[in-house]
Write a protein that holds these residues in place. Sequence first.
Motif, PDB file in Angstrom:
ATOM      1  N   ASP A  42       0.839  -1.196   0.000  1.00  0.00           N
ATOM      2  CA  ASP A  42       0.000   0.000   0.000  1.00  0.00           C
ATOM      3  C   ASP A  42       0.879   1.253   0.000  1.00  0.00           C
ATOM      4  O   ASP A  42       2.075   1.187  -0.291  1.00  0.00           O
ATOM      5  CB  ASP A  42      -0.939  -0.005   1.213  1.00  0.00           C
ATOM      6  N   ASN A  43       0.331   2.370   0.343  1.00  0.00           N
ATOM      7  CA  ASN A  43       1.063   3.624   0.475  1.00  0.00           C
ATOM      8  C   ASN A  43       0.256   4.540   1.384  1.00  0.00           C
ATOM      9  O   ASN A  43      -0.801   4.140   1.892  1.00  0.00           O
ATOM     10  CB  ASN A  43       1.339   4.255  -0.893  1.00  0.00           C
ATOM     11  N   LEU A  44       0.732   5.761   1.588  1.00  0.00           N
ATOM     12  CA  LEU A  44       0.083   6.635   2.559  1.00  0.00           C
ATOM     13  C   LEU A  44      -1.361   6.981   2.193  1.00  0.00           C
ATOM     14  O   LEU A  44      -2.147   7.413   3.047  1.00  0.00           O
ATOM     15  CB  LEU A  44       0.917   7.904   2.771  1.00  0.00           C
ATOM     16  N   GLY A  45      -1.753   6.769   0.929  1.00  0.00           N
ATOM     17  CA  GLY A  45      -3.135   7.016   0.523  1.00  0.00           C
ATOM     18  C   GLY A  45      -4.137   6.149   1.254  1.00  0.00           C
ATOM     19  O   GLY A  45      -5.338   6.453   1.268  1.00  0.00           O
ATOM     20  N   THR A  46      -3.656   5.085   1.886  1.00  0.00           N
ATOM     21  CA  THR A  46      -4.547   4.183   2.622  1.00  0.00           C
ATOM     22  C   THR A  46      -5.275   4.882   3.758  1.00  0.00           C
ATOM     23  O   THR A  46      -6.319   4.420   4.209  1.00  0.00           O
ATOM     24  CB  THR A  46      -3.742   2.973   3.159  1.00  0.00           C
ATOM     25  N   PHE A  47      -4.739   6.021   4.225  1.00  0.00           N
ATOM     26  CA  PHE A  47      -5.349   6.728   5.357  1.00  0.00           C
ATOM     27  C   PHE A  47      -6.276   7.866   4.928  1.00  0.00           C
ATOM     28  O   PHE A  47      -6.788   8.599   5.778  1.00  0.00           O
ATOM     29  CB  PHE A  47      -4.252   7.286   6.271  1.00  0.00           C
ATOM     30  N   GLU A  48      -6.507   8.022   3.629  1.00  0.00           N
ATOM     31  CA  GLU A  48      -7.260   9.182   3.143  1.00  0.00           C
ATOM     32  C   GLU A  48      -8.693   9.249   3.645  1.00  0.00           C
ATOM     33  O   GLU A  48      -9.238  10.338   3.799  1.00  0.00           O
ATOM     34  CB  GLU A  48      -7.237   9.226   1.615  1.00  0.00           C
ATOM     35  N   ARG A  49      -9.326   8.132   3.882  1.00  0.00           N
ATOM     36  CA  ARG A  49     -10.708   8.179   4.376  1.00  0.00           C
ATOM     37  C   ARG A  49     -10.755   8.405   5.887  1.00  0.00           C
ATOM     38  O   ARG A  49     -11.753   8.882   6.414  1.00  0.00           O
ATOM     39  CB  ARG A  49     -11.456   6.886   4.023  1.00  0.00           C
ATOM     40  N   LEU A  50      -9.683   8.074   6.580  1.00  0.00           N
ATOM     41  CA  LEU A  50      -9.643   8.236   8.033  1.00  0.00           C
ATOM     42  C   LEU A  50      -9.201   9.638   8.440  1.00  0.00           C
ATOM     43  O   LEU A  50      -9.720  10.205   9.409  1.00  0.00           O
ATOM     44  CB  LEU A  50      -8.699   7.194   8.637  1.00  0.00           C
ATOM     45  N   ILE A  51      -8.246  10.223   7.697  1.00  0.00           N
ATOM     46  CA  ILE A  51      -7.674  11.521   8.052  1.00  0.00           C
ATOM     47  C   ILE A  51      -8.737  12.593   8.307  1.00  0.00           C
ATOM     48  O   ILE A  51      -8.693  13.300   9.326  1.00  0.00           O
ATOM     49  CB  ILE A  51      -6.684  12.000   6.962  1.00  0.00           C
ATOM     50  N   PRO A  52      -9.746  12.762   7.422  1.00  0.00           N
ATOM     51  CA  PRO A  52     -10.716  13.847   7.628  1.00  0.00           C
ATOM     52  C   PRO A  52     -11.622  13.661   8.848  1.00  0.00           C
ATOM     53  O   PRO A  52     -12.417  14.558   9.155  1.00  0.00           O
ATOM     54  CB  PRO A  52     -11.549  13.827   6.333  1.00  0.00           C
ATOM     55  N   LEU A  53     -11.500  12.542   9.514  1.00  0.00           N
ATOM     56  CA  LEU A  53     -12.332  12.272  10.686  1.00  0.00           C
ATOM     57  C   LEU A  53     -11.576  12.494  11.990  1.00  0.00           C
ATOM     58  O   LEU A  53     -12.161  12.406  13.075  1.00  0.00           O
ATOM     59  CB  LEU A  53     -12.849  10.831  10.640  1.00  0.00           C
ATOM     60  N   SER A 189     -10.047  -6.937  -0.215  1.00  0.00           N
ATOM     61  CA  SER A 189     -10.026  -6.076   0.970  1.00  0.00           C
ATOM     62  C   SER A 189     -10.041  -4.611   0.544  1.00  0.00           C
ATOM     63  O   SER A 189     -10.604  -3.767   1.227  1.00  0.00           O
ATOM     64  CB  SER A 189      -8.781  -6.366   1.811  1.00  0.00           C
ATOM     65  N   VAL A 190      -9.400  -4.315  -0.602  1.00  0.00           N
ATOM     66  CA  VAL A 190      -9.491  -2.985  -1.209  1.00  0.00           C
ATOM     67  C   VAL A 190     -10.384  -3.130  -2.426  1.00  0.00           C
ATOM     68  O   VAL A 190      -9.946  -3.593  -3.479  1.00  0.00           O
ATOM     69  CB  VAL A 190      -8.105  -2.448  -1.632  1.00  0.00           C
ATOM     70  N   THR A 191     -11.647  -2.783  -2.306  1.00  0.00           N
ATOM     71  CA  THR A 191     -12.580  -2.924  -3.411  1.00  0.00           C
ATOM     72  C   THR A 191     -12.313  -1.842  -4.450  1.00  0.00           C
ATOM     73  O   THR A 191     -11.684  -0.819  -4.162  1.00  0.00           O
ATOM     74  CB  THR A 191     -14.029  -2.797  -2.909  1.00  0.00           C
ATOM     75  N   HIS A 286      -8.735  -4.025   5.413  1.00  0.00           N
ATOM     76  CA  HIS A 286      -8.598  -2.573   5.230  1.00  0.00           C
ATOM     77  C   HIS A 286      -9.810  -1.866   5.857  1.00  0.00           C
ATOM     78  O   HIS A 286     -10.506  -1.086   5.207  1.00  0.00           O
ATOM     79  CB  HIS A 286      -8.475  -2.232   3.748  1.00  0.00           C
ATOM     80  N   LEU A 287     -10.029  -2.130   7.129  1.00  0.00           N
ATOM     81  CA  LEU A 287     -11.210  -1.594   7.804  1.00  0.00           C
ATOM     82  C   LEU A 287     -11.232  -0.073   7.839  1.00  0.00           C
ATOM     83  O   LEU A 287     -12.285   0.551   7.887  1.00  0.00           O
ATOM     84  CB  LEU A 287     -11.313  -2.155   9.227  1.00  0.00           C
ATOM     85  N   HIS A 288     -10.055   0.565   7.800  1.00  0.00           N
ATOM     86  CA  HIS A 288     -10.008   2.029   7.836  1.00  0.00           C
ATOM     87  C   HIS A 288     -10.444   2.640   6.510  1.00  0.00           C
ATOM     88  O   HIS A 288     -10.684   3.853   6.440  1.00  0.00           O
ATOM     89  CB  HIS A 288      -8.597   2.500   8.197  1.00  0.00           C
ATOM     90  N   LEU A 289     -10.547   1.818   5.458  1.00  0.00           N
ATOM     91  CA  LEU A 289     -11.136   2.266   4.199  1.00  0.00           C
ATOM     92  C   LEU A 289     -12.624   1.950   4.152  1.00  0.00           C
ATOM     93  O   LEU A 289     -13.442   2.816   3.856  1.00  0.00           O
ATOM     94  CB  LEU A 289     -10.436   1.580   3.013  1.00  0.00           C
ATOM     95  N   HIS A 290     -12.991   0.729   4.485  1.00  0.00           N
ATOM     96  CA  HIS A 290     -14.384   0.297   4.407  1.00  0.00           C
ATOM     97  C   HIS A 290     -15.253   0.868   5.527  1.00  0.00           C
ATOM     98  O   HIS A 290     -16.427   1.157   5.317  1.00  0.00           O
ATOM     99  CB  HIS A 290     -14.467  -1.244   4.463  1.00  0.00           C
ATOM    100  N   ALA A 291     -14.667   1.008   6.693  1.00  0.00           N
ATOM    101  CA  ALA A 291     -15.447   1.435   7.863  1.00  0.00           C
ATOM    102  C   ALA A 291     -14.731   2.561   8.595  1.00  0.00           C
ATOM    103  O   ALA A 291     -14.524   2.504   9.801  1.00  0.00           O
ATOM    104  CB  ALA A 291     -15.679   0.237   8.798  1.00  0.00           C
ATOM    105  N   ALA A 292     -14.359   3.592   7.842  1.00  0.00           N
ATOM    106  CA  ALA A 292     -13.581   4.693   8.416  1.00  0.00           C
ATOM    107  C   ALA A 292     -14.322   5.380   9.559  1.00  0.00           C
ATOM    108  O   ALA A 292     -13.734   5.700  10.600  1.00  0.00           O
ATOM    109  CB  ALA A 292     -13.232   5.707   7.325  1.00  0.00           C
ATOM    110  N   GLU A 293     -15.611   5.611   9.380  1.00  0.00           N
ATOM    111  CA  GLU A 293     -16.389   6.304  10.416  1.00  0.00           C
ATOM    112  C   GLU A 293     -16.447   5.488  11.706  1.00  0.00           C
ATOM    113  O   GLU A 293     -16.338   6.032  12.803  1.00  0.00           O
ATOM    114  CB  GLU A 293     -17.806   6.603   9.915  1.00  0.00           C
TER     115      GLU A 293
END
Length: 346
Positions: A42-53, A189-191, A286-293
Motif C-alpha cells: 500500500d502507500n500513505l493514501g490508505t489513510f485518506e478516508r480516516l484523516i478527515p475524521l 479487501s481494497v474494493t 482494510h477496515l479504515h477504508l471500508h469502515a472509516a467512520e
Amino acid sequence: MGTLSLSDFKEVRIPAPWGHISGRWYGNLTERPILAIHGWLDNLGTFERLIPLLPDYIGVLCIDLPGHGRSSRLQPGMHYSIHDYVFIIPLVMKEYSWTKVSLMGHSLGGIISFFYTSLAPNTVDMVISLDILLPRPIADISTALPDLAQSMEKHLVEEDRQKEGHLHEPPSYTLTQLTKVLAKGSSNSVTPQFAKHLLVRQVAKSKLYPEKFYFSRDGRVKFYHSMVVEPGLADEMARRIQKKPYMILKGLQSSHVGAHCDTPISILRENNPHFEYYEVEGGTHHLHLHAAEECARYIVPFIRHHRPPTLTSWSLTGKEQQLSSTEKRRVQERFFERSKNKRSKL
C-alpha cells in the motif's frame, strides 16, 4: 475544534542513506504529529478516508515505506525486510528531533509499530494498530522452505527485469483494470470503490501503451522478508510494552488478528487501563477504508485522551483562532521551516 482536511498538508522528503522517505504531514505543523505507517504493497493514501475524521489540533505524518508509493527504492542487490522497516521509525524521529513518537499502523505498519514499541517502549507514548498485532504463523511447515525458495527466485527474476528496465516494462493496464487488479491482489479487501486512494501514488504511465498504466512500486517488495515470531518471544515483546496506551481495532471479517495473538493481547491488557480492543462491524482487513467512520468512533476519543490539546496548540481558543486559514497556515509553515533550519545546523 474541527477535523483535519485532506487539502491541508505539506509534502515532506525525509533524507535516508538510500534516497528519501516521502510523506504528507496533515494539519498542525507546530507540534509533534502522529506517525502513520501503511500496510504491505500500500502507500500513505490508505489513510485518506480516516484523516478527515481525526481532530485537527494534532497533525498526522503519513509516510510511504521504502519501495512503496513515492519513497526511494533500495539499491539493486538489497532486499526488503520487516527488520529493516522497523528502523524507519527512529530515522523519522531523528529527522524531526523527536524524543517520543505516537504510532498508527495498518497491517505491516502495525507489526512495525509493535516491534518498535517492544524494543524502545520509553520512546513511544501511544499506539493505534489497525487489524494487526503480529505476523501470521506458518500455516504449513512442510511448505515453508519451498515457499521461501520460490520467493527468493522471484526476487532475483524481478531484479534482473529491473536491470533491463529499458527493455522490459511491467505489465500495464487501463485505470479500470487496475482497480480490479488491486482488488484481486488484496483478496477484495481494497474494493474497486476505494482503490483510487492507493492508485494515485503507485502507478506510472506506460511508455509503450499511452492509455495504460503500470504499478510503479518496487516489484521486489512483494518478496520482502517477514519474521516468524515464536509464542514465547511474542509474549516477552508484549510484556516489554507494559502499560503503554495501546489500541487494537480488528475487522470482524478479517482473520489477521487470530488465535496467535490471544496471549500477547492478554498480556497487553493485563493491569493496563490504557489498553483498548474493539471489533469493527463490516470491517475487512482494510477496515479504515471500508469502515472509516466506525474506526474513528474509537480512535478519536483515544487520541483526545492520550494526546490532548496543549496550551500552545494552534486550534485552541485564543488569538490564533481569529486568524484566517491562510494566515494560520503561514504561521505553521514558518515554524516548520525554522525547526528544520535549526536541525540542519546541528
